[in-house]
Design a protein around this motif. Structure first.
Motif, PDB file in Angstrom:
ATOM      1  N   LEU A 216      -0.757  12.076   3.916  1.00  0.00           N
ATOM      2  CA  LEU A 216      -0.521  10.943   3.033  1.00  0.00           C
ATOM      3  C   LEU A 216      -0.611   9.618   3.786  1.00  0.00           C
ATOM      4  N   ASP A 219       2.006   4.089   2.684  1.00  0.00           N
ATOM      5  CA  ASP A 219       2.503   3.408   1.497  1.00  0.00           C
ATOM      6  C   ASP A 219       2.938   4.381   0.410  1.00  0.00           C
ATOM      7  N   ARG A 220       2.310   5.550   0.353  1.00  0.00           N
ATOM      8  CA  ARG A 220       2.742   6.561  -0.609  1.00  0.00           C
ATOM      9  C   ARG A 220       4.116   7.118  -0.243  1.00  0.00           C
ATOM     10  N   CYS A 224       7.699   6.711  -2.395  1.00  0.00           N
ATOM     11  CA  CYS A 224       8.563   7.860  -2.667  1.00  0.00           C
ATOM     12  C   CYS A 224       9.994   7.561  -2.241  1.00  0.00           C
TER      13      CYS A 224
END
Length: 272
Positions: A216, A219-220, A224
């Motif tokens: 990932l 920023d993901r 989260c």
């Protein structure tokens, strides 16, 4: 959890997941963010990149394994902004090898991946307890719930980080202190892909991470974290498959050990 107008500290905040967290907090309108990092060049780069937010940012160059210096820096920031509401203890290092790894790698892993969490907590828990609120976020790893093949110092220290977060959640939760543990698998940072390394000449730990799920972008992961903070979830899993892996592990530990051993035997020869 209401994030807006909070004073936040992010260690390891000048790169990777830490930098992504800083940006996410700014986007969610926190009042101040202390970007704590040992890397002066990374801090300078971040200062330039985020110059439009300079009124809400404080940059602190310090070593989170030096308790005196680290706690002094946090105390100064707390005095300046009226107290720390959120501490993201995110700084970490990755050291590979097995039990034969040099003592320094084991000790350094413990200092950064465990003791720095303790030093940070010591710095803020008294004031948070008096206020009856606060939030601690400890960055661990899926390796702390499962393992990272080929990286014993990393896996063991991250297990300790998870254990610490669990203990603090149980102990301080009734006092109004929220605690979350961030446990991602592969994230596209220099920890997974050091400068100059490629997948072709990757190590056993890298191959282990890449074989179990998607890598990932930071920023993901940060998105989260924000979502989980709002929901006040203890375990933050940017890779949802980790929950399934963990369930498989605890449901039949022997089967899980045998399965991981087979995967290890497949991965290790390919990288030697």
């Amino acid at each position: 959890m209401e994030i807006r107008d909070k004073a936040v500290v992010v260690t390891g905040g000048a790169s990777g997941i830490g930098l992504a967290l800083v940006k996410a907090f700014l986007d969610n309108n926190v009042s101040r963010v202390a970007v704590v990092d040992l890397d002066s060049r990374a801090l300078d780069s971040t200062r330039v990149e985020l110059s439009e937010y300079r009124e809400r940012l404080v940059f602190i160059e310090t070593d989170v394994t030096d308790e005196t210096a680290y706690r002094s820096a946090l105390s100064e920031f707390a005095a300046d902004c009226g107290g720390i509401d959120v501490l993201c203890s995110n700084a970490g290092i990755a050291r590979s090898g097995g039990v034969e790894a040099p003592n320094k790698d084991w000790i350094d892993s413990y200092k950064v991946n465990v003791m720095a969490h303790i030093y940070g907590a010591r710095s803020v828990l008294e004031s948070m307890t008096k206020k009856g609120e606060g939030y601690l976020i400890n960055t661990a790893s899926a390796a702390g719930l499962l393992t990272n093949l080929g990286a014993a110092p990393y896996s063991v220290s991250k297990h300790a980080a998870v254990g610490l977060a669990e203990w603090m959640a149980i102990t301080y939760g009734p006092l109004g202190i929220r605690v979350s543990c961030l446990a991602p698998q592969g994230v596209n940072t220099k920890m997974l892909f050091p400068v100059g390394e490629t997948l072709v000449d990757s190590t056993v730990p890298q191959r282990s991470v890449l074989s179990f799920g998607e890598v990932l972008e930071p920023d993901r992961v940060a998105a989260c974290v924000i979502d989980s903070m709002i929901k006040e979830e203890f375990l933050i899993l940017p890779h949802p498959e980790v929950k399934k892996y963990l369930a498989n592990k605890v449901s039949d530990y022997n089967r899980w050990i045998k399965s991981m051993s087979k995967i290890n035997q497949t991965i290790a020869p390919a990288s030697q």
